[in-house]
Design a protein around this motif. Structure first.
Motif, PDB file in Angstrom:
ATOM      1  N   ALA A 176      31.425 -21.348  -7.503  1.00  0.00           N
ATOM      2  CA  ALA A 176      30.649 -20.139  -7.250  1.00  0.00           C
ATOM      3  C   ALA A 176      29.274 -20.513  -6.707  1.00  0.00           C
ATOM      4  O   ALA A 176      28.719 -21.560  -7.062  1.00  0.00           O
ATOM      5  CB  ALA A 176      30.511 -19.327  -8.532  1.00  0.00           C
ATOM      6  N   PRO A 177      28.686 -19.672  -5.842  1.00  0.00           N
ATOM      7  CA  PRO A 177      27.331 -19.954  -5.339  1.00  0.00           C
ATOM      8  C   PRO A 177      26.332 -20.024  -6.486  1.00  0.00           C
ATOM      9  O   PRO A 177      26.407 -19.239  -7.439  1.00  0.00           O
ATOM     10  CB  PRO A 177      27.048 -18.759  -4.413  1.00  0.00           C
ATOM     11  N   GLN A 178      25.392 -20.946  -6.382  1.00  0.00           N
ATOM     12  CA  GLN A 178      24.396 -21.126  -7.424  1.00  0.00           C
ATOM     13  C   GLN A 178      23.090 -20.417  -7.039  1.00  0.00           C
ATOM     14  O   GLN A 178      22.719 -20.370  -5.866  1.00  0.00           O
ATOM     15  CB  GLN A 178      24.118 -22.618  -7.630  1.00  0.00           C
ATOM     16  N   PRO A 179      22.388 -19.842  -8.031  1.00  0.00           N
ATOM     17  CA  PRO A 179      21.115 -19.181  -7.731  1.00  0.00           C
ATOM     18  C   PRO A 179      20.063 -20.176  -7.270  1.00  0.00           C
ATOM     19  O   PRO A 179      20.045 -21.330  -7.686  1.00  0.00           O
ATOM     20  CB  PRO A 179      20.743 -18.529  -9.071  1.00  0.00           C
ATOM     21  N   ILE A 180      19.196 -19.722  -6.382  1.00  0.00           N
ATOM     22  CA  ILE A 180      18.136 -20.554  -5.806  1.00  0.00           C
ATOM     23  C   ILE A 180      16.801 -19.858  -6.053  1.00  0.00           C
ATOM     24  O   ILE A 180      16.667 -18.651  -5.853  1.00  0.00           O
ATOM     25  CB  ILE A 180      18.354 -20.757  -4.292  1.00  0.00           C
ATOM     26  N   LEU A 181      15.821 -20.620  -6.480  1.00  0.00           N
ATOM     27  CA  LEU A 181      14.496 -20.070  -6.732  1.00  0.00           C
ATOM     28  C   LEU A 181      13.674 -20.095  -5.447  1.00  0.00           C
ATOM     29  O   LEU A 181      13.536 -21.137  -4.797  1.00  0.00           O
ATOM     30  CB  LEU A 181      13.777 -20.889  -7.814  1.00  0.00           C
ATOM     31  N   LEU A 182      13.146 -18.941  -5.066  1.00  0.00           N
ATOM     32  CA  LEU A 182      12.213 -18.836  -3.949  1.00  0.00           C
ATOM     33  C   LEU A 182      10.837 -18.499  -4.518  1.00  0.00           C
ATOM     34  O   LEU A 182      10.632 -17.427  -5.086  1.00  0.00           O
ATOM     35  CB  LEU A 182      12.650 -17.751  -2.959  1.00  0.00           C
ATOM     36  N   ARG A 183       9.901 -19.422  -4.371  1.00  0.00           N
ATOM     37  CA  ARG A 183       8.553 -19.224  -4.887  1.00  0.00           C
ATOM     38  C   ARG A 183       7.717 -18.424  -3.888  1.00  0.00           C
ATOM     39  O   ARG A 183       7.717 -18.707  -2.696  1.00  0.00           O
ATOM     40  CB  ARG A 183       7.890 -20.566  -5.167  1.00  0.00           C
ATOM     41  N   ARG A 184       7.012 -17.453  -4.392  1.00  0.00           N
ATOM     42  CA  ARG A 184       6.181 -16.611  -3.539  1.00  0.00           C
ATOM     43  C   ARG A 184       5.118 -17.456  -2.831  1.00  0.00           C
ATOM     44  O   ARG A 184       4.856 -17.287  -1.628  1.00  0.00           O
ATOM     45  CB  ARG A 184       5.522 -15.520  -4.375  1.00  0.00           C
ATOM     46  N   ALA A 185       4.526 -18.372  -3.561  1.00  0.00           N
ATOM     47  CA  ALA A 185       3.491 -19.214  -2.966  1.00  0.00           C
ATOM     48  C   ALA A 185       4.059 -20.089  -1.856  1.00  0.00           C
ATOM     49  O   ALA A 185       3.405 -20.325  -0.827  1.00  0.00           O
ATOM     50  CB  ALA A 185       2.850 -20.091  -4.048  1.00  0.00           C
ATOM     51  N   ARG A 186       5.273 -20.572  -2.046  1.00  0.00           N
ATOM     52  CA  ARG A 186       5.905 -21.394  -1.015  1.00  0.00           C
ATOM     53  C   ARG A 186       6.182 -20.581   0.235  1.00  0.00           C
ATOM     54  O   ARG A 186       5.982 -21.050   1.364  1.00  0.00           O
ATOM     55  CB  ARG A 186       7.213 -21.979  -1.564  1.00  0.00           C
ATOM     56  N   LEU A 187       6.635 -19.356   0.056  1.00  0.00           N
ATOM     57  CA  LEU A 187       6.917 -18.473   1.188  1.00  0.00           C
ATOM     58  C   LEU A 187       5.650 -18.211   1.990  1.00  0.00           C
ATOM     59  O   LEU A 187       5.659 -18.271   3.229  1.00  0.00           O
ATOM     60  CB  LEU A 187       7.517 -17.164   0.675  1.00  0.00           C
ATOM     61  N   VAL A 188       4.542 -17.931   1.293  1.00  0.00           N
ATOM     62  CA  VAL A 188       3.284 -17.666   1.977  1.00  0.00           C
ATOM     63  C   VAL A 188       2.796 -18.916   2.705  1.00  0.00           C
ATOM     64  O   VAL A 188       2.322 -18.855   3.846  1.00  0.00           O
ATOM     65  CB  VAL A 188       2.223 -17.188   0.967  1.00  0.00           C
ATOM     66  N   PHE A 247      27.604 -20.281   3.629  1.00  0.00           N
ATOM     67  CA  PHE A 247      27.585 -21.711   3.326  1.00  0.00           C
ATOM     68  C   PHE A 247      26.238 -22.347   3.673  1.00  0.00           C
ATOM     69  O   PHE A 247      25.909 -23.426   3.179  1.00  0.00           O
ATOM     70  CB  PHE A 247      28.676 -22.437   4.114  1.00  0.00           C
ATOM     71  N   ASP A 248      25.463 -21.699   4.539  1.00  0.00           N
ATOM     72  CA  ASP A 248      24.231 -22.314   5.016  1.00  0.00           C
ATOM     73  C   ASP A 248      23.060 -22.117   4.066  1.00  0.00           C
ATOM     74  O   ASP A 248      21.989 -22.680   4.283  1.00  0.00           O
ATOM     75  CB  ASP A 248      23.873 -21.733   6.387  1.00  0.00           C
ATOM     76  N   ILE A 249      23.230 -21.342   3.009  1.00  0.00           N
ATOM     77  CA  ILE A 249      22.146 -21.116   2.055  1.00  0.00           C
ATOM     78  C   ILE A 249      22.310 -22.099   0.902  1.00  0.00           C
ATOM     79  O   ILE A 249      23.157 -21.915   0.021  1.00  0.00           O
ATOM     80  CB  ILE A 249      22.151 -19.663   1.534  1.00  0.00           C
ATOM     81  N   GLU A 250      21.505 -23.164   0.922  1.00  0.00           N
ATOM     82  CA  GLU A 250      21.642 -24.223  -0.081  1.00  0.00           C
ATOM     83  C   GLU A 250      20.366 -24.496  -0.856  1.00  0.00           C
ATOM     84  O   GLU A 250      20.422 -25.002  -1.971  1.00  0.00           O
ATOM     85  CB  GLU A 250      22.079 -25.533   0.603  1.00  0.00           C
ATOM     86  N   ARG A 251      19.201 -24.177  -0.283  1.00  0.00           N
ATOM     87  CA  ARG A 251      17.935 -24.557  -0.907  1.00  0.00           C
ATOM     88  C   ARG A 251      16.869 -23.538  -0.556  1.00  0.00           C
ATOM     89  O   ARG A 251      17.100 -22.597   0.215  1.00  0.00           O
ATOM     90  CB  ARG A 251      17.510 -25.958  -0.460  1.00  0.00           C
ATOM     91  N   GLU A 252      15.689 -23.748  -1.114  1.00  0.00           N
ATOM     92  CA  GLU A 252      14.594 -22.785  -0.949  1.00  0.00           C
ATOM     93  C   GLU A 252      14.219 -22.598   0.515  1.00  0.00           C
ATOM     94  O   GLU A 252      13.939 -21.476   0.963  1.00  0.00           O
ATOM     95  CB  GLU A 252      13.386 -23.262  -1.751  1.00  0.00           C
ATOM     96  N   GLU A 253      14.221 -23.674   1.288  1.00  0.00           N
ATOM     97  CA  GLU A 253      13.853 -23.571   2.696  1.00  0.00           C
ATOM     98  C   GLU A 253      14.781 -22.631   3.457  1.00  0.00           C
ATOM     99  O   GLU A 253      14.358 -21.959   4.414  1.00  0.00           O
ATOM    100  CB  GLU A 253      13.862 -24.960   3.348  1.00  0.00           C
ATOM    101  N   ASP A 254      16.058 -22.587   3.066  1.00  0.00           N
ATOM    102  CA  ASP A 254      17.004 -21.680   3.727  1.00  0.00           C
ATOM    103  C   ASP A 254      16.632 -20.224   3.472  1.00  0.00           C
ATOM    104  O   ASP A 254      16.775 -19.370   4.364  1.00  0.00           O
ATOM    105  CB  ASP A 254      18.429 -21.956   3.233  1.00  0.00           C
TER     106      ASP A 254
END
Length: 796
Positions: free
Chosen positions: A406-418, A457-464
């Motif tokens: 199953a796909p695993q959850p990925i953390l997206l940090r608000r500060a990283r996005l900014v 399949f292309d969503i693997e990490r925060e950068e994605d």
């Protein structure tokens, strides 16, 4: 990927115009390559039926047709070869203006009145087929405007997909991106499970391990295979670049285009026993739907049938194409629908090995949603029951335990996005984007926890996730700013030669720099003897670019081969790049490779032509080693050569006893396999040892003279100059300033199996002048060392 605009709008309603939709698709990474408008000028074109068709009295190729328009009968002179009584076809009435500006007027053709024009698909601008009239179904309502009947106007849109966006090989996959970009919502898919009307099923055995972790199927009895494919389905297939064949085949194609899951329909009555998914057997042959019979091996997967689950007969080439022996025909009454999940590595390159390309293989090579097989079966079942009737059996869904991750959850940090985007995207907009893309979003204090759908399949990490926000929010909305910050200037280390200087040195010696892709084919590596040493790509661009290179030489020699094939007789190339070894992560090593062939020197009048040999390339290497000022730390050995080197004309290079590279002629068998001559010489060397340089140090000019002593010794043929030099240097230490080899002889006067080596010992002491006794003692020490380590014997 080609699809119908109206079909896409059915999944994601939007008020955006066609131009706006095309621009949006390109802006979010689904580059639109072509938009073909269909049926924009069909006012006055109606569905009509030819009541009678008589030969024209003045022309052999024309017919005079009485045509029912639904509002009376008109006379039409027609030259189409398929015009006949009873045919339903489009009729352009008087006053209509067809695509291309053709105005329809009443006219006389060879003296016979004609009030309109019966049309081909090309004349209507909806298909390139101009072989005859566009034949419509016999039950098409006469008098109905053609545009309304065919669902026009429409457009056939073709987009260019990058390998990571396999989810957009379906109309529904594209719809999610459009919904996110245009603020719409994807309509729910009706894939309600169809209740079984019988208990008829088939035994399914998965014997290919994790390469096929899921296989779904269903038996449908009592199907009317002769039923015509509905117009709406046939038109959507045509506008997606596929020709309708027969209803049962068209259903599987339709589901593949809409959902992205390739399917196959078997004639169940032609199957024996249960279904077995297994590797192909060596030498096994399989007749395919395209009329070819292919020979298979264990790299291929097949769907087989056979009593007691033995899988005796291959009936389909797994993930690529069905077999001819079990195909559905007009006489089929019982269908077995199949939808499986084949992992990309099990399919990549197989089609190309057989010289073929299929839509199914293209999708499986890039990855198909593992959750789709049962959904596709249910969806296709409902279509078949609604159009062709039948009694469905139970859904058969077989999965291998532990293989469906199953796909695993990925953390997206608000500060990283900014930080990455350079602007703050509102939290609500971020959540909306992910939700519209079909992802699950959980707000957190520091950002969001996002779980991608199984099709992504292309969503693997925060950068994605950052990339998803950027492309949907709009790259044009991201501010452009000049990077700021204090840059620390670093000086070039004196103990290391710069790579640019190395390139310039090689160019000065007559070599041209080559830049090759870091990816090569597994077959090419196998020819070189690098089996299992490359790093395979999870999602390669093609089978020829499926492995990260473990060596620069295969690609560089291919460049040499291409130059030789284009009348370049003298080729000298080098490449400075990285090679890759398996690891987690893969290990990258900077390397230098050189290939050369042809004459040793460019054509000239001052020196006779001579073929390049081992010592020419060795001379170039010696120049590079001397450049670092520590050539004495390098040794050349004839043992432990790789299989791609000529065993009698190759050498292993070592620095301080540690292997750093290889040099020599290509092995004759490899040269023959690559269609090259025997004159190709190669060098590959780890870059860091080569670039290491003795730290420059000022020393006073020697105050005392040098003394030279020459000695000649006999040694066994297998003793190398490297061994001799190492023995002499270790015995004499710092007093030996230089060791010169000036003669080698074998033959008369020298014992068989031995050779004579003559060398000059250049001796110097920094504190005093060496006298004859000192020089003689050094000679004795050198001879003693050679006798002990090299089985040497002083020549008289």
């Amino acid at each position: 990927m080609k699809f119908s605009e109206n079909w896409l709008r059915q999944h994601v309603p939007t008020k955006a115009s066609r131009d706006e939709l095309s621009a949006t698709l390109t802006a979010i990474g689904l580059e639109v390559e072509d938009v073909a408008a269909l049926g924009d000028s069909l006012a006055g074109v109606v569905v009509a039926r030819i009541v009678s068709a008589q030969k024209h009295p003045e022309a052999d190729r024309l017919q005079v047709c009485e045509v029912d328009t639904g509002n009376g009968t008109v006379q039409i002179v027609c030259g189409a070869p398929n015009a006949r009584a009873g045919l339903v076809a489009p009729l352009a009435t008087v006053g209509a203006v067809l695509p291309g500006g053709i105005a329809i007027k009443a006219a006389k053709l060879r003296g016979v009145d004609s009030s309109g024009m019966l049309c081909s698909a090309k004349e209507l601008g909806i298909d390139p087929d101009a072989s005859g009239l566009l034949e419509l179904p016999a039950d098409a309502p006469v008098g109905t405007p053609l545009a309304a009947y065919l669902g026009l106007p429409d457009a056939s849109i073709e987009i260019k997909l990058t390998p990571n966006r396999a989810d957009c090989f379906s109309v529904r996959g594209i719809a999610f991106d459009v919904a996110a970009a245009l603020g719409g919502e994807v309509q729910p898919l009706d894939a309600t499970p169809v209740p079984a009307g019988s208990d008829v099923g088939m035994e399914i055995a998965l014997e290919a391990g994790p390469r096929v972790p899921r296989f779904a199927g269903r038996v449908i009895d009592g199907v009317d295979a002769r039923v015509a494919t509905p117009v709406w389905m046939a038109e959507r297939l045509r506008r997606s670049g596929l020709r309708p064949i027969s209803f049962l085949v068209d259903v599987t194609q339709y589901v593949m285009l809409e959902l992205g899951q390739p399917m196959h329909a078997f004639d169940k009555d032609k199957l024996e026993g249960g279904i077995v998914v297994r590797p192909a057997r060596a030498g096994e042959s399989l007749p395919l739907l395209d009329g070819r019979t292919v020979e298979l091996d264990g790299d291929f997967l097949v769907v087989a049938d056979g009593r007691d689950g033995r899988g005796e007969r291959a009936v389909a080439l797994g993930g690529i194409m069905g077999g001819a022996e079990t195909r559905v025909t007009d006489t089929t009454v019982s269908v077995f629908l199949e939808a499986a999940h084949w992992i990309p590595s099990a399919i990549i390159g197989r089609s190309r090995r057989l010289g073929m390309h299929t839509d199914a293989g293209h999708r499986f090579e890039r990855g198909v949603d593992p959750e789709l097989p049962p959904i596709a079966i249910e969806y296709a079942t409902r279509l078949i029951l609604d159009i062709a009737g039948g009694t469905p059996g139970p859904l058969l869904d077989v999965t291998l335990p532990g293989q469906m991750q199953a796909p695993q959850p990925i953390l997206l940090r608000r500060a990283r996005l900014v930080r990455v985007l350079g602007l703050a995207v509102p939290d609500a907009e971020v959540a909306r984007i992910f939700t519209a893309l079909g992802m699950k979003v959980e707000p957190l204090a520091e950002g969001w926890r996002v779980t991608a759908p199984s099709r992504r399949f292309d969503i693997e990490r925060e950068e994605d996730l950052v990339e998803e926000v950027a492309r949907i929010f709009g790259y044009d909305r991201i501010p452009t700013a000049t990077p700021a910050g204090a840059l620390a200037l670093s000086s070039e280390p004196e103990a290391r030669i710069g790579e640019l200087a190395l390139r310039e040195q090689l160019a000065a010696r007559g070599y041209f720099e080559a830049v090759n892709l870091s990816f090569v084919s597994a077959d090419l590596l196998a020819r070189w003897g690098f089996e299992g040493q490359g790093v395979p790509l999870a999602n390669p661009l093609s089978a020829d670019l499926a492995v990260m290179r473990p060596s620069l030489l295969p690609g560089l020699v291919e460049a040499l081969r291409h130059n030789r094939a284009r009348q370049q007789e003298r080729v000298r190339l080098f490449e400075v790049a990285r090679v890759f070894a398996a690891g987690n992560p893969p290990v990258e090593t900077p390397s230098l490779a050189i290939v050369a062939s042809g004459n040793a020197h460019a054509e000239q009048w001052g020196e006779p032509s001579r073929a390049l040999d081992f010592f020419d390339l060795k001379g170039d290497l010696d120049a590079l080693l001397a450049w670092g000022g520590e050539a004495e730390r390098w040794t050349v050995h004839a043992d432990d050569l790789p299989p791609w080197l000529h065993p009698g004309r190759g050498a292993r290079l070592a620095r301080d006893g540690k292997t750093a590279g290889w040099l020599g002629a290509l092995h004759p068998q490899l040269a023959k396999a690559l269609d090259l001559g025997p004159d190709v010489h190669v060098l590959e060397l780890a870059l860091e040892p080569l670039l290491a340089r003795r730290l420059p140090r000022a020393e006073p000019v020697a105050r005392f003279p040098m003394v030279r002593r020459d000695i000649a010794v006999e040694v066994p043929e297998d003793v190398t100059w490297s061994q001799i030099g190492e023995a002499v240097r270790s015995s004499l230490g710092g007093v030996l300033k230089e060791l010169r080899l000036f003669d080698r002889y074998s033959g008369k006067g020298v014992e068989a199996g031995r050779k004579s080596i003559a060398m000059g010992l250049i001796l110097q002491d920094a504190s005093r002048t060496l006298v004859d006794d000192d020089a003689d003692r050094c000679v004795r020490q050198a001879i003693a060392a050679l006798e002990q380590t090299c089985q040497a014997k002083l020549r008289g």
